[in-house]
Design an enzyme around this catalytic site. Structure first.
Site, PDB file in Angstrom:
ATOM      1  N   THR A  14       0.866  -1.691   0.376  1.00 41.49           N
ATOM      2  CA  THR A  14       0.163   0.173   0.023  1.00 41.49           C
ATOM      3  C   THR A  14       1.039   1.326  -0.139  1.00 41.49           C
ATOM      4  O   THR A  14       0.500   2.686  -0.528  1.00 41.49           O
ATOM      5  CB  THR A  14      -1.119  -0.088   1.263  1.00 41.49           C
ATOM      6  OG1 THR A  14      -1.955  -1.336   1.032  1.00 41.49           O
ATOM      7  CG2 THR A  14      -2.233   1.503   1.202  1.00 41.49           C
ATOM      8  N   SER A  60       0.450 -10.167  -0.502  1.00 41.82           N
ATOM      9  CA  SER A  60       0.591 -11.547  -0.588  1.00 41.82           C
ATOM     10  C   SER A  60       0.428 -12.452  -1.622  1.00 41.82           C
ATOM     11  O   SER A  60      -0.047 -13.248  -1.184  1.00 41.82           O
ATOM     12  CB  SER A  60      -1.189 -11.042  -0.631  1.00 41.82           C
ATOM     13  OG  SER A  60      -2.276 -10.677   0.885  1.00 41.82           O
ATOM     14  N   ASP A  91       0.572  -6.763   5.539  1.00 45.64           N
ATOM     15  CA  ASP A  91       0.131  -8.484   4.949  1.00 45.64           C
ATOM     16  C   ASP A  91       1.043  -9.402   5.607  1.00 45.64           C
ATOM     17  O   ASP A  91       0.778  -9.872   6.472  1.00 45.64           O
ATOM     18  CB  ASP A  91      -0.657  -8.519   3.934  1.00 45.64           C
ATOM     19  CG  ASP A  91      -1.990  -7.567   3.723  1.00 45.64           C
ATOM     20  OD1 ASP A  91      -2.378  -7.015   4.612  1.00 45.64           O
ATOM     21  OD2 ASP A  91      -3.192  -7.824   3.062  1.00 45.64           O
ATOM     22  N   THR A 277       1.777 -21.834  19.784  1.00 45.70           N
ATOM     23  CA  THR A 277       0.375 -21.264  20.777  1.00 45.70           C
ATOM     24  C   THR A 277      -0.171 -20.743  19.731  1.00 45.70           C
ATOM     25  O   THR A 277       0.897 -20.099  19.150  1.00 45.70           O
ATOM     26  CB  THR A 277       1.011 -20.802  21.990  1.00 45.70           C
ATOM     27  OG1 THR A 277      -0.301 -20.453  22.784  1.00 45.70           O
ATOM     28  CG2 THR A 277       2.299 -20.107  21.617  1.00 45.70           C
ATOM     29  N   GLN A 278      -0.828 -20.833  19.252  1.00 43.87           N
ATOM     30  CA  GLN A 278      -1.669 -19.954  18.354  1.00 43.87           C
ATOM     31  C   GLN A 278      -2.497 -18.564  19.333  1.00 43.87           C
ATOM     32  O   GLN A 278      -3.237 -17.710  18.683  1.00 43.87           O
ATOM     33  CB  GLN A 278      -3.688 -20.821  17.818  1.00 43.87           C
ATOM     34  CG  GLN A 278      -4.287 -21.210  18.812  1.00 43.87           C
ATOM     35  CD  GLN A 278      -5.485 -21.644  18.410  1.00 43.87           C
ATOM     36  OE1 GLN A 278      -6.769 -21.586  17.756  1.00 43.87           O
ATOM     37  NE2 GLN A 278      -5.084 -22.867  17.695  1.00 43.87           N
TER      38      GLN A 278
END
Ligand code: ASP
Length: 343
Positions: A14, A60, A91, A277-278
Site C-alpha cells: 500500500t 499477499s 500483510d 501456540t495460537q
C-alpha cells in the site's frame, strides 16, 4: 563524519500505491515519484539509493523466491550502504522479515522493513512518518560508528520491533504490528529512544547470504472438533517434511485417541512436528497439562515463544540446508538470531 547511506528497496504494498482518480482502485506507483510525494526526503542527511521490484507486488503474493530476491539485493549492495530499508506490504511483512533474519547470516547492518496502512499520497497517510523514521534508524550509528540496530527489524507507527518477533495484529489501525514476546527495540517520540539491551549484539565474520528455502511445510490450526481423518489426509501429503501445529494456550490439544494416533504415526514416518501456540503472546510449555503430554511423548518439538511466522520461515530455511529431518528438529530447538527465548 560523512553522511550515512541507505538503500531503499521497494517491493510493493500500500505504501507505494496511488489511487486511480476515476475508480479509486489502488495500483503501485513508480518509485521515481517518491520524492514528489515525500519532499522531506531531500532534507534528510542521508545518501539515498533506490531499487525497485520490476513488478511491485501486494505482499499477499510474496513467495519464498521473493524473500531470496530481497536477500540477494542486500547481499549485492552490502558493502556500499550503511543500512537498508525495505518497503513492503504489511500483510505478510512479518514473514518476510523473519525469513530475511535467517537468510542473512552474520548480518551486522540494519535491515528495516516498513510500509503503511494508507498510500503515501493520501492526506492522512501513516506512510511518511514510517518511511522517514525507518530511514533514520537504518542510518543510525552508535558512539563507535557502528550500526545502532544490526539486525532485521520492522518499524511501524512509532515502534521498532525485531522482525522475527513481530506479528500483524490489526487490519485497519495504524498500529498494525506487535512484538508480544520481546521488547520494542526503539520507540519514536520527541526522541528516538533505543533499548540497547534488547538489540542483538554486533556480529563479526562477514555476511553470508543463503540462497534456498524448502517450502514443504504446512500449518494446521487446531480447533475444537477438528477431525482426525482430515488431519490424517493433510499429514499424508506425499512430499511434506514438517508441520506446524497451531495449538491452544500453552501448547495444548485434544486428547482424542484417533487424533493423537494420526500425529504419532506421522512422527514415526519421519515428519517433523512443531508445537506453536495460537495465542498472540506467551509460550508453549509442553507437558505442563495432560493435554500436551502426548505431544511431548511423541517427540513433537516445542516452539517455545516462537511466532508462527518465525517458525514457518525457520523451518523452510533449515530444511533447505539439511537432508536429515532429525537434524532440523535439533536445530529448531536452538535460537539462531533472537527468534525465541528458552524459558
Ligand atoms: N495488501 C497490502 C499488502 O500487504 C496491505 C499493505 O500494504 O499494508 O501488500
Amino acid at each position: 563524519m560523512s553522511a550515512s547511506s541507505v538503500l531503499l528497496i521497494y517491493t510493493g504494498g500500500t505504501i507505494g500505491m496511488l489511487a486511480d482518480p476515476r475508480t479509486g482502485t489502488l495500483r503501485p506507483m513508480d518509485l521515481s515519484h517518491l520524492e514528489e510525494q515525500v519532499p522531506e526526503l531531500e532534507r534528510i542527511q542521508v545518501q539515498l539509493g533506490t531499487i525497485a521490484f520490476e513488478q511491485p507486488i501486494d505482499s499477499s503474493d510474496m513467495r519464498p523466491a521473493d524473500w531470496l530476491r530481497i536477500a540477494a539485493i542486500i547481499g549485492k549492495n552490502y558493502e556500499r550502504y550503511d543500512g537498508f530499508v525495505v518497503l513492503h506490504g504489511s500483510d505478510t511483512m512479518a514473514y518476510t522479515a523473519s525469513a530475511l533474519s535467517f537468510l542473512l547470516e552474520n548480518l551486522n547492518k540494519p535491515v528495516i522493513f516498513t510500509g503503511s496502512q494508507l498510500p503515501i499520497g493520501m492526506i492522512r497517510t501513516d506512510a511518511k512518518e514510517n518511511l522517514i523514521t525507518a530511514i533514520e534508524i537504518a542510518a543510525a550509528k552508535d558512539e563507535e560508528g557502528q550500526a545502532m540496530v544490526p539486525e532485521v527489524a520492522i518499524y511501524f507507527e512509532y515502534r521498532l520491533m525485531r522482525g522475527n518477533r513481530t506479528v500483524k495484529v490489526h487490519a485497519e489501525r495504524f498500529e498494525a504490528f506487535r512484538s508480544p514476546n520481546w521488547p520494542a527495540l526503539a520507540e519514536a517520540g520527541v526522541h528516538l529512544r533505543y533499548d540497547r539491551a534488547s538489540i542483538l549484539p554486533h556480529r563479526n565474520g562477514g555476511l553470508k547470504v543463503h540462497g534456498a528455502m524448502d517450502d514443504r511445510v504446512a500449518v494446521i490450526p487446531l480447533y475444537p472438533g477438528i477431525r482426525a481423518a482430515w488431519v490424517e489426509q493433510a499429514l499424508a501429503l506425499p512430499d511434506l517434511r514438517a508441520v506446524v501445529l497451531s495449538t491452544f494456550g500453552s501448547g495444548n490439544g485434544p486428547t482424542d485417541k484417533a487424533f493423537l494416533s494420526v500425529l504419532r504415526a506421522a512422527r514415526e514416518r519421519g515428519l517433523l512436528l512443531m508445537n506453536v501456540t495460537q495465542c498472540v503472546g506467551g509460550r508453549v510449555e509442553q507437558g505442563r497439562y495432560v493435554t500436551s503430554q502426548a505431544f511431548e511423548a511423541m517427540g513433537m518439538v516445542s516452539g517455545h515463544d516462537l511466532t508462527t511466522e518465525a517458525c514457518v520461515t525457520k523451518l523452510m530455511f533449515l530444511l533447505a540446508q539439511e537432508q536429515a529431518t532429525e537434524e532440523v528438529a535439533r536445530r529448531m530447538a536452538t535460537p539462531i538470531c533472537g527468534e525465541f527465548t528458552l524459558a
